[in-house]
Motif scaffolding. Structure first.
Motif, short mmCIF file in Angstrom:
data_model
loop_
_atom_site.label_atom_id
_atom_site.label_comp_id
_atom_site.label_asym_id
_atom_site.label_seq_id
_atom_site.Cartn_x
_atom_site.Cartn_y
_atom_site.Cartn_z
N PHE A 239 72.08 23.34 20.87
CA PHE A 239 71.28 24.37 20.23
C PHE A 239 70.33 25.03 21.22
O PHE A 239 70.05 26.24 21.12
CB PHE A 239 70.50 23.78 19.06
N LYS A 240 69.83 24.28 22.17
CA LYS A 240 68.96 24.88 23.18
C LYS A 240 69.74 25.84 24.07
O LYS A 240 69.23 26.89 24.49
CB LYS A 240 68.30 23.79 24.03
N GLU A 241 71.00 25.50 24.36
CA GLU A 241 71.85 26.40 25.14
C GLU A 241 72.08 27.70 24.37
O GLU A 241 72.06 28.79 24.95
CB GLU A 241 73.18 25.71 25.46
N MET A 242 72.32 27.58 23.06
CA MET A 242 72.53 28.78 22.25
C MET A 242 71.26 29.60 22.12
O MET A 242 71.30 30.83 22.03
CB MET A 242 73.06 28.38 20.87
N LEU A 243 70.10 28.93 22.10
CA LEU A 243 68.83 29.67 22.04
C LEU A 243 68.66 30.53 23.29
O LEU A 243 68.15 31.66 23.21
CB LEU A 243 67.67 28.68 21.90
N ASP A 244 69.08 29.99 24.43
CA ASP A 244 68.99 30.78 25.67
C ASP A 244 69.89 32.01 25.63
O ASP A 244 69.61 33.03 26.29
CB ASP A 244 69.36 29.91 26.88
N LYS A 245 70.98 31.93 24.84
CA LYS A 245 71.91 33.05 24.76
C LYS A 245 71.60 34.01 23.61
O LYS A 245 72.25 35.05 23.47
CB LYS A 245 73.34 32.53 24.57
N ALA A 246 70.64 33.64 22.77
CA ALA A 246 70.35 34.46 21.59
C ALA A 246 69.93 35.87 22.00
O ALA A 246 69.16 36.06 22.93
CB ALA A 246 69.25 33.80 20.76
N GLU A 247 70.44 36.87 21.26
CA GLU A 247 70.22 38.28 21.62
C GLU A 247 69.16 38.95 20.76
O GLU A 247 68.60 39.97 21.16
CB GLU A 247 71.53 39.05 21.52
N THR A 248 68.89 38.41 19.57
CA THR A 248 67.92 39.05 18.68
C THR A 248 66.81 38.07 18.31
O THR A 248 66.95 36.85 18.44
CB THR A 248 68.60 39.53 17.39
N ILE A 249 65.70 38.61 17.81
CA ILE A 249 64.57 37.80 17.36
C ILE A 249 64.99 36.91 16.19
O ILE A 249 64.59 35.75 16.10
CB ILE A 249 63.38 38.69 16.95
N GLU A 250 65.81 37.48 15.29
CA GLU A 250 66.26 36.70 14.13
C GLU A 250 67.07 35.49 14.57
O GLU A 250 66.89 34.38 14.03
CB GLU A 250 67.12 37.59 13.22
N GLN A 251 67.94 35.68 15.53
CA GLN A 251 68.71 34.56 16.06
C GLN A 251 67.79 33.50 16.66
O GLN A 251 67.96 32.31 16.44
CB GLN A 251 69.71 35.06 17.10
N GLN A 252 66.80 33.93 17.42
CA GLN A 252 65.88 33.01 18.07
C GLN A 252 65.09 32.19 17.04
O GLN A 252 64.88 30.98 17.21
CB GLN A 252 64.94 33.78 18.99
#
Length: 249
Positions: free
Chosen positions: A159-172
């Motif tokens: 999940f931390k890896e995906m957080l680094d790849k998140a593109e929008t505020i909503e995703q973050q």
């Protein structure tokens, strides 16, 4: 746990709406475990584990001679100090007035390696009235905790890896919520493992010290006035009996 575990905005459908394309599938793959703290009913046996996790607890009741309770209490404190043990709870009560006696209750934590030696010393405080001992194997429970802890740590990394790849505020925000929940679950497992280790490393002894009661503790002292009344009543009863028996004589 937080109600966010079951919030509709955090289910897979919600993620699929928030994340386009294959990103939603990546979220579902990383979030394949169900949320919530586990409840271990059957702790299992885990026969393949050679390093067994055993907990031990016992209860001991002993009686000391009348007038020696304080001495026994001091000896107990000496045993606790010399063995590096701990008294978690202590409750000493005094009963009676003229023929008073003491009873003490103690909950003791003892290094499991010193457990047998400490029990022998405690038994020497007085006359043993009762002794009960229980040993529990928690190896399966301990193994399951470790397995779940490692699984949660792996999920946290993904999940931390995906957080680094998140593109929008909503995703973050959504990923940050998931990470927070996983970190809480990891903390729960770590605390549970620490508690299990403490139960294995330190055994529990529940000790009761009873001071022997006086042989005269149940005797009721009669006042002189009451005794005199009893004598007079008995004399009157005797006179009445004689007068009733006189005509027959």
């Amino acid at each position: 746990l937080s109600s966010s575990y079951y919030d509709d905005s955090l289910d897979y459908g919600g993620y699929a709406k928030s994340y386009a394309g294959g990103y939603a599938n990546e979220i579902m793959a990383a979030d394949s475990r169900s949320y919530g703290m586990p409840i271990y009913g059957d702790q299992g046996f885990a026969p393949e584990v050679t390093d067994r996790k055993l907990t031990k607890a016992s209860s001991l009741s002993t009686e000391v001679k009348r007038g020696t309770f304080q001495e026994a209490d001091e000896k107990l404190k000496g045993i606790i100090s010399s063995t590096g043990s701990f008294i978690l709870n202590e409750n000493v009560n005094k009963y009676g007035a003229d023929n008073s006696y003491f009873t003490g209750y103690y909950e003791i934590k003892v290094d499991s390696k010193k457990y047998d030696a400490v029990v022998l010393q405690l038994k020497s405080l007085g006359k043993v009235q009762s002794f009960n001992e229980q040993t529990q194997d928690i190896t399966g429970y301990y193994k399951d905790l470790n397995t779940d802890l490692e699984a949660e740590r792996s999920r946290l990394l993904r999940f931390k890896e995906m957080l680094d790849k998140a593109e929008t505020i909503e995703q973050q925000i959504q990923l940050a919520d998931r990470i927070f929940d996983i970190e809480r679950t990891i903390s729960y497992y770590e605390e549970s493992l620490q508690a299990a280790d403490n139960r294995v490393d330190y055994s529990t002894i529940s000790l009761t010290i009873n001071e022997k009661q006086s042989d005269y503790s149940d005797i009721v002292v009669v006042k002189l006035s009451e005794l005199t009344r009893m004598v007079v009543d008995s004399f009157n009863a005797l006179i009445s009996l004689l007068f009733l028996a006189l005509p027959w004589g």
